[in-house]
Design a protein around this motif. Structure first.
Motif, mmCIF file in Angstrom:
data_model
loop_
_atom_site.group_PDB
_atom_site.id
_atom_site.type_symbol
_atom_site.label_atom_id
_atom_site.label_comp_id
_atom_site.label_asym_id
_atom_site.label_seq_id
_atom_site.Cartn_x
_atom_site.Cartn_y
_atom_site.Cartn_z
ATOM 1 N N TYR A 146 -40.558 -6.437 5.242
ATOM 2 C CA TYR A 146 -40.901 -5.699 6.456
ATOM 3 C C TYR A 146 -39.670 -5.059 7.115
ATOM 4 N N PRO A 147 -38.573 -5.807 7.321
ATOM 5 C CA PRO A 147 -37.416 -5.160 7.946
ATOM 6 C C PRO A 147 -36.843 -4.006 7.123
ATOM 7 N N LEU A 189 -38.519 -2.041 4.964
ATOM 8 C CA LEU A 189 -39.459 -0.920 5.067
ATOM 9 C C LEU A 189 -39.345 -0.257 6.429
ATOM 10 N N PHE A 190 -39.284 -1.059 7.485
ATOM 11 C CA PHE A 190 -39.134 -0.509 8.834
ATOM 12 C C PHE A 190 -37.846 0.296 8.948
ATOM 13 N N ALA A 191 -36.750 -0.239 8.405
ATOM 14 C CA ALA A 191 -35.460 0.458 8.480
ATOM 15 C C ALA A 191 -35.517 1.789 7.749
ATOM 16 N N VAL A 222 -38.241 3.654 7.087
ATOM 17 C CA VAL A 222 -39.132 4.588 7.775
ATOM 18 C C VAL A 222 -38.535 5.034 9.105
ATOM 19 N N ALA A 223 -38.112 4.088 9.931
ATOM 20 C CA ALA A 223 -37.574 4.445 11.248
ATOM 21 C C ALA A 223 -36.253 5.187 11.125
ATOM 22 N N ALA A 261 -32.035 -0.241 12.740
ATOM 23 C CA ALA A 261 -33.483 -0.401 12.573
ATOM 24 C C ALA A 261 -33.806 -1.712 11.866
ATOM 25 N N TYR A 262 -33.008 -2.075 10.865
ATOM 26 C CA TYR A 262 -33.231 -3.346 10.173
ATOM 27 C C TYR A 262 -33.103 -4.516 11.150
ATOM 28 N N ALA A 275 -35.943 -4.850 13.495
ATOM 29 C CA ALA A 275 -37.181 -5.331 12.877
ATOM 30 C C ALA A 275 -37.088 -6.812 12.530
ATOM 31 N N CYS A 276 -35.945 -7.249 12.044
ATOM 32 C CA CYS A 276 -35.784 -8.615 11.534
ATOM 33 C C CYS A 276 -35.544 -9.638 12.642
#
Length: 132
Positions: free
Chosen positions: A15-16, A18-20, A22-23, A46-47, A50-51
């Motif tokens: 998740y972190p 993927l978020f990093a 995309v964001a 961003a990572y 998210a994490c």
């Protein structure tokens, strides 16, 4: 066992990341700057954003977090509560730095992140000898 709880990879890696992607990618793309002018630090920010909020949940429910995310690391609950509190503090400082456009809270968050990463590296690589 440590690192083998059902949500470990999802919460702390997939998740972190993927978020990093995309964001961070969206931020760079929407800036309309040429690729050579992008600030790639946005991906690491961003990572972390998210994490660390997810990891800070261990402050509120260390037993549930250990059972579902990290597994048993062999530390007392107060260590997990303190780590979660530190992670929440780092997130708060980083968000404050972004909102206020100030480097002081960001620098403090970086200083706080160092010992936490060092403790995590010591725990996973030396004590638990993961990955094998």
């Amino acid at each position: 066992p440590a690192g083998e709880a059902p949500l470990f990879w999802h919460v702390l890696v997939y998740y972190p990341c993927l978020f990093a992607l995309v964001a961070g990618g969206s931020s760079c793309y929407l800036s309309a700057l040429p690729v050579r002018s992008w600030d790639f630090r946005v991906f690491s920010e961003a990572y972390l954003l998210a994490c660390l909020p997810l990891a800070s949940l261990q402050c509120l429910a260390p037993k549930a977090y250990a059972r579902r995310v990290e597994g048993d690391l062999g530390y007392p609950q107060w260590v997990h509560r303190l780590a979660g509190l530190g992670e929440a503090g780092v997130v708060g400082l980083r968000v404050f730095a972004l909102v206020e456009r100030s480097e002081v809270p960001r620098a403090l968050a970086t200083v706080l992140t160092g010992p936490m990463l060092g403790g995590a590296a010591f725990t996973w690589l030396y004590v638990l000898q993961k990955p094998r």
